[in-house]
Design a protein around this motif. Structure first.
Motif, PDB file in Angstrom:
ATOM      1  N   LEU A 183      30.881  33.906  37.257  1.00 48.41           N
ATOM      2  CA  LEU A 183      31.440  32.738  37.943  1.00 48.41           C
ATOM      3  C   LEU A 183      32.464  33.156  38.996  1.00 48.41           C
ATOM      4  O   LEU A 183      32.529  32.558  40.081  1.00 48.41           O
ATOM      5  CB  LEU A 183      32.083  31.797  36.922  1.00 48.41           C
ATOM      6  CG  LEU A 183      31.116  31.069  35.977  1.00 48.41           C
ATOM      7  CD1 LEU A 183      31.893  30.268  34.927  1.00 48.41           C
ATOM      8  CD2 LEU A 183      30.197  30.146  36.774  1.00 48.41           C
ATOM      9  N   GLY A 184      33.247  34.171  38.702  1.00 51.32           N
ATOM     10  CA  GLY A 184      34.247  34.631  39.657  1.00 51.32           C
ATOM     11  C   GLY A 184      33.621  35.096  40.957  1.00 51.32           C
ATOM     12  O   GLY A 184      34.094  34.757  42.054  1.00 51.32           O
ATOM     13  N   ASN A 185      32.534  35.847  40.868  1.00 59.58           N
ATOM     14  CA  ASN A 185      31.867  36.336  42.075  1.00 59.58           C
ATOM     15  C   ASN A 185      31.179  35.206  42.840  1.00 59.58           C
ATOM     16  O   ASN A 185      31.209  35.182  44.078  1.00 59.58           O
ATOM     17  CB  ASN A 185      30.851  37.421  41.701  1.00 59.58           C
ATOM     18  CG  ASN A 185      31.491  38.781  41.504  1.00 59.58           C
ATOM     19  OD1 ASN A 185      31.923  39.419  42.457  1.00 59.58           O
ATOM     20  ND2 ASN A 185      31.565  39.220  40.266  1.00 59.58           N
ATOM     21  N   VAL A 186      30.581  34.264  42.126  1.00 62.93           N
ATOM     22  CA  VAL A 186      29.919  33.143  42.791  1.00 62.93           C
ATOM     23  C   VAL A 186      30.935  32.284  43.551  1.00 62.93           C
ATOM     24  O   VAL A 186      30.722  31.930  44.726  1.00 62.93           O
ATOM     25  CB  VAL A 186      29.152  32.277  41.769  1.00 62.93           C
ATOM     26  CG1 VAL A 186      28.689  30.968  42.416  1.00 62.93           C
ATOM     27  CG2 VAL A 186      27.945  33.041  41.233  1.00 62.93           C
ATOM     28  N   VAL A 187      32.047  31.953  42.908  1.00 67.25           N
ATOM     29  CA  VAL A 187      33.077  31.135  43.569  1.00 67.25           C
ATOM     30  C   VAL A 187      33.662  31.886  44.755  1.00 67.25           C
ATOM     31  O   VAL A 187      33.927  31.296  45.815  1.00 67.25           O
ATOM     32  CB  VAL A 187      34.174  30.739  42.557  1.00 67.25           C
ATOM     33  CG1 VAL A 187      35.315  30.015  43.271  1.00 67.25           C
ATOM     34  CG2 VAL A 187      33.594  29.839  41.464  1.00 67.25           C
ATOM     35  N   SER A 188      33.872  33.201  44.618  1.00 66.63           N
ATOM     36  CA  SER A 188      34.385  33.998  45.740  1.00 66.63           C
ATOM     37  C   SER A 188      33.433  33.944  46.924  1.00 66.63           C
ATOM     38  O   SER A 188      33.864  33.849  48.080  1.00 66.63           O
ATOM     39  CB  SER A 188      34.595  35.450  45.300  1.00 66.63           C
ATOM     40  OG  SER A 188      35.633  35.556  44.349  1.00 66.63           O
ATOM     41  N   GLY A 189      32.129  34.009  46.642  1.00 68.69           N
ATOM     42  CA  GLY A 189      31.146  33.927  47.712  1.00 68.69           C
ATOM     43  C   GLY A 189      31.198  32.596  48.440  1.00 68.69           C
ATOM     44  O   GLY A 189      31.147  32.535  49.676  1.00 68.69           O
ATOM     45  N   VAL A 208      32.340  31.882  52.442  1.00 69.71           N
ATOM     46  CA  VAL A 208      31.544  31.090  53.396  1.00 69.71           C
ATOM     47  C   VAL A 208      32.445  30.059  54.087  1.00 69.71           C
ATOM     48  O   VAL A 208      32.388  29.884  55.315  1.00 69.71           O
ATOM     49  CB  VAL A 208      30.380  30.379  52.672  1.00 69.71           C
ATOM     50  CG1 VAL A 208      29.737  29.332  53.591  1.00 69.71           C
ATOM     51  CG2 VAL A 208      29.337  31.398  52.222  1.00 69.71           C
ATOM     52  N   LEU A 209      33.285  29.395  53.319  1.00 70.95           N
ATOM     53  CA  LEU A 209      34.214  28.415  53.881  1.00 70.95           C
ATOM     54  C   LEU A 209      35.176  29.074  54.867  1.00 70.95           C
ATOM     55  O   LEU A 209      35.459  28.520  55.941  1.00 70.95           O
ATOM     56  CB  LEU A 209      35.000  27.741  52.748  1.00 70.95           C
ATOM     57  CG  LEU A 209      36.059  26.712  53.157  1.00 70.95           C
ATOM     58  CD1 LEU A 209      35.403  25.538  53.888  1.00 70.95           C
ATOM     59  CD2 LEU A 209      36.815  26.197  51.926  1.00 70.95           C
ATOM     60  N   GLY A 216      34.030  39.694  64.008  1.00 73.67           N
ATOM     61  CA  GLY A 216      34.677  39.605  62.710  1.00 73.67           C
ATOM     62  C   GLY A 216      34.144  38.480  61.850  1.00 73.67           C
ATOM     63  O   GLY A 216      34.073  38.584  60.627  1.00 73.67           O
ATOM     64  N   VAL A 217      33.751  37.383  62.493  1.00 72.33           N
ATOM     65  CA  VAL A 217      33.222  36.242  61.743  1.00 72.33           C
ATOM     66  C   VAL A 217      31.941  36.624  61.009  1.00 72.33           C
ATOM     67  O   VAL A 217      31.753  36.297  59.837  1.00 72.33           O
ATOM     68  CB  VAL A 217      32.960  35.043  62.679  1.00 72.33           C
ATOM     69  CG1 VAL A 217      32.287  33.908  61.903  1.00 72.33           C
ATOM     70  CG2 VAL A 217      34.267  34.558  63.300  1.00 72.33           C
ATOM     71  N   ASN A 218      31.061  37.361  61.664  1.00 72.23           N
ATOM     72  CA  ASN A 218      29.821  37.784  61.024  1.00 72.23           C
ATOM     73  C   ASN A 218      30.091  38.764  59.885  1.00 72.23           C
ATOM     74  O   ASN A 218      29.328  38.817  58.908  1.00 72.23           O
ATOM     75  CB  ASN A 218      28.881  38.415  62.052  1.00 72.23           C
ATOM     76  CG  ASN A 218      28.246  37.373  62.955  1.00 72.23           C
ATOM     77  OD1 ASN A 218      27.962  36.255  62.523  1.00 72.23           O
ATOM     78  ND2 ASN A 218      28.042  37.717  64.217  1.00 72.23           N
ATOM     79  N   ALA A 219      31.157  39.536  60.006  1.00 72.87           N
ATOM     80  CA  ALA A 219      31.534  40.432  58.914  1.00 72.87           C
ATOM     81  C   ALA A 219      31.888  39.632  57.662  1.00 72.87           C
ATOM     82  O   ALA A 219      31.594  40.047  56.538  1.00 72.87           O
ATOM     83  CB  ALA A 219      32.715  41.309  59.335  1.00 72.87           C
ATOM     84  N   LEU A 220      32.504  38.465  57.851  1.00 73.54           N
ATOM     85  CA  LEU A 220      32.838  37.609  56.711  1.00 73.54           C
ATOM     86  C   LEU A 220      31.576  37.043  56.059  1.00 73.54           C
ATOM     87  O   LEU A 220      31.529  36.860  54.838  1.00 73.54           O
ATOM     88  CB  LEU A 220      33.754  36.473  57.165  1.00 73.54           C
ATOM     89  CG  LEU A 220      35.164  36.880  57.632  1.00 73.54           C
ATOM     90  CD1 LEU A 220      35.953  35.645  58.073  1.00 73.54           C
ATOM     91  CD2 LEU A 220      35.912  37.609  56.529  1.00 73.54           C
ATOM     92  N   TRP A 221      30.550  36.757  56.867  1.00 72.08           N
ATOM     93  CA  TRP A 221      29.279  36.286  56.297  1.00 72.08           C
ATOM     94  C   TRP A 221      28.660  37.360  55.392  1.00 72.08           C
ATOM     95  O   TRP A 221      28.145  37.063  54.313  1.00 72.08           O
ATOM     96  CB  TRP A 221      28.302  35.910  57.407  1.00 72.08           C
ATOM     97  CG  TRP A 221      28.605  34.602  58.075  1.00 72.08           C
ATOM     98  CD1 TRP A 221      29.066  34.414  59.343  1.00 72.08           C
ATOM     99  CD2 TRP A 221      28.472  33.297  57.504  1.00 72.08           C
ATOM    100  NE1 TRP A 221      29.243  33.079  59.598  1.00 72.08           N
ATOM    101  CE2 TRP A 221      28.879  32.362  58.490  1.00 72.08           C
ATOM    102  CE3 TRP A 221      28.064  32.818  56.268  1.00 72.08           C
ATOM    103  CZ2 TRP A 221      28.880  30.995  58.273  1.00 72.08           C
ATOM    104  CZ3 TRP A 221      28.060  31.451  56.040  1.00 72.08           C
ATOM    105  CH2 TRP A 221      28.465  30.558  57.031  1.00 72.08           C
TER     106      TRP A 221
END
Length: 400
Positions: free
Chosen positions: A79-85, A89-90, A167-172
């Motif tokens: 759950l921690g990894n899913v919520v982080s993902g 995205v946000l 940088g934005v694509n790096a966040l994706w």
């Protein structure tokens, strides 16, 4: 024999999960300060963002420890990894805006950074269940080797992604790695059943038990105090690294990435060296001496002015800093009972991380009033050197 093979297999699954999320973390570390600097031009905001990412450790570490000792560990990590993902995205969507509203960005970073303190105690406390006690230092070294190897290739790959794709694509990409990490967690076959529910009353009792043990265990607590001052010093520099390299030394993002790559070689070397030196010296001596040497080489940053010289000195600092981490994690896992390990991890982590936002904010403030990074690194080096000397004289330094 089959039991050992079974546990090793599950450890590899945890290792791969950690690898995937760590790759994304490197992109995040490089991308976000560059995005903030590009949109605001402010070293203060960049350092503040960095500091805010550690504030949740103060608020949520104790809760994370109680969660780790109560609920299914696999489910917590998943759950921690899913919520982080989802939160990443946000964040990627938010920073695409032309004008950043900083308090909103601070809030998103705070929420994203809150996941780690809630699941890190679980990650640390599940390790002893996946490997033999005699192999713990090797297991910790393998986990640390992920960070160390990525310290070498991460900056180059991350810098390349940012330069070529933004940088934005790096966040994706960071978001995707979290979802991949969650997938590997689902493949761990070891049973980690829940131990009941966690009401507010039980939570308070659980936290008190963890705090009481942590403060009473002088060796472990002395180590967390040493890391409090060491982290304060380290993050006076790290919070402003990209500003220092790109604005004060006038180096490119690629040059800054190269310096970080050189630093990673020191960390990687430490991953191989630590299990060997642990056979000849006590954990307390290794921790105190390596902290003093890390402080000494931090002072040497004063005379660096190129990517190569900064990278070389950072490599030495990272070498001793990584020895610190591997040795302390292993000492804690070996000496603390498994039923309370999650809470002890959370308490000691909270203490050691409490200084990071302060160090980050202070260095950002000092830069904003005209203080050079040369002065800041000398101050940071002295503080870290004294932290190691204090550890040598403490119960930690006397640990056999």
């Amino acid at each position: 024999m089959n039991n050992v093979k079974f546990k090793f297999s599950d450890f590899n699954k945890l290792w791969f999960s950690f690898l995937k999320s760590s790759i994304g973390d490197w992109l995040y570390k490089l991308a976000l300060p560059l995005i903030v600097l590009a949109k605001t031009g402010s070293a203060y905001h960049a350092a503040t963002i960095y500091g805010i990412s550690f504030i949740p450790w103060i608020f949520f570490s104790l809760i994370g420890g109680s969660i780790a000792d109560t609920f299914n560990k696999k489910r917590i990590l998943f759950l921690g990894n899913v919520v982080s993902g989802i939160l990443t995205v946000l964040l990627a969507l938010f920073v695409k805006q032309t004008n950043l509203i900083m308090w909103q960005l601070y809030l998103i970073v705070f929420f994203l950074s809150s996941i780690d303190p809630l699941i890190h105690p679980t990650f640390q406390s599940i390790l002893p269940q996946l490997t033999e006690s005699t192999e713990l230092i090797t297991a910790n070294a393998k986990i640390q080797t992920v960070d160390n190897t990525l310290s070498i290739v991460g900056p180059l790959l991350g810098g390349t992604v940012i330069v070529l794709f933004s940088g934005v694509n790096a966040l994706w990409v960071d978001a995707i790695t979290f979802f991949m990490a969650a997938f590997f967690i689902t493949k761990i076959s070891i049973k980690t059943p829940s131990r009941g529910t966690l009401s507010l009353k039980k939570l308070i009792k659980s936290i008190k038990e963890g705090a009481s043990y942590s403060f009473g265990q002088k060796v472990i607590f002395s180590g967390s105090v040493m890391f409090f001052f060491s982290n304060f010093a380290l993050n006076m520099f790290e919070a402003n690294f990209m500003y220092y390299m790109t604005r004060q030394l006038k180096l490119s993002v690629f040059d800054a990435s190269m310096a970080m790559t050189l630093a990673g070689i020191g960390s990687l070397t430490a991953g191989f060296v630590t299990p060997k030196i642990s056979r000849y010296f006590s954990s307390g001596r290794i921790l105190s001496v390596s902290t003093m040497l890390a402080g000494l080489f931090t002072i040497f940053l004063f005379i660096t002015n190129s990517a190569w010289s900064v990278g070389l000195v950072l490599g030495l600092i990272s070498f001793f800093g990584t020895i610190n981490v591997i040795t302390y994690f292993t000492l804690r896992q070996r000496t603390v009972p498994s039923n309370i390990l999650g809470r002890i991890v959370s308490v000691t982590r909270m203490v050691s991380y409490a200084s990071i936002p302060i160090g980050s904010w202070l260095s950002g403030y000092l830069i904003s009033i005209g203080t050079t990074m040369k002065v800041i690194v000398i101050l940071a080096g002295i503080i870290r050197l004294l932290a190691g000397a204090g550890a040598w004289l403490s119960p930690l330094g006397k640990e056999k």
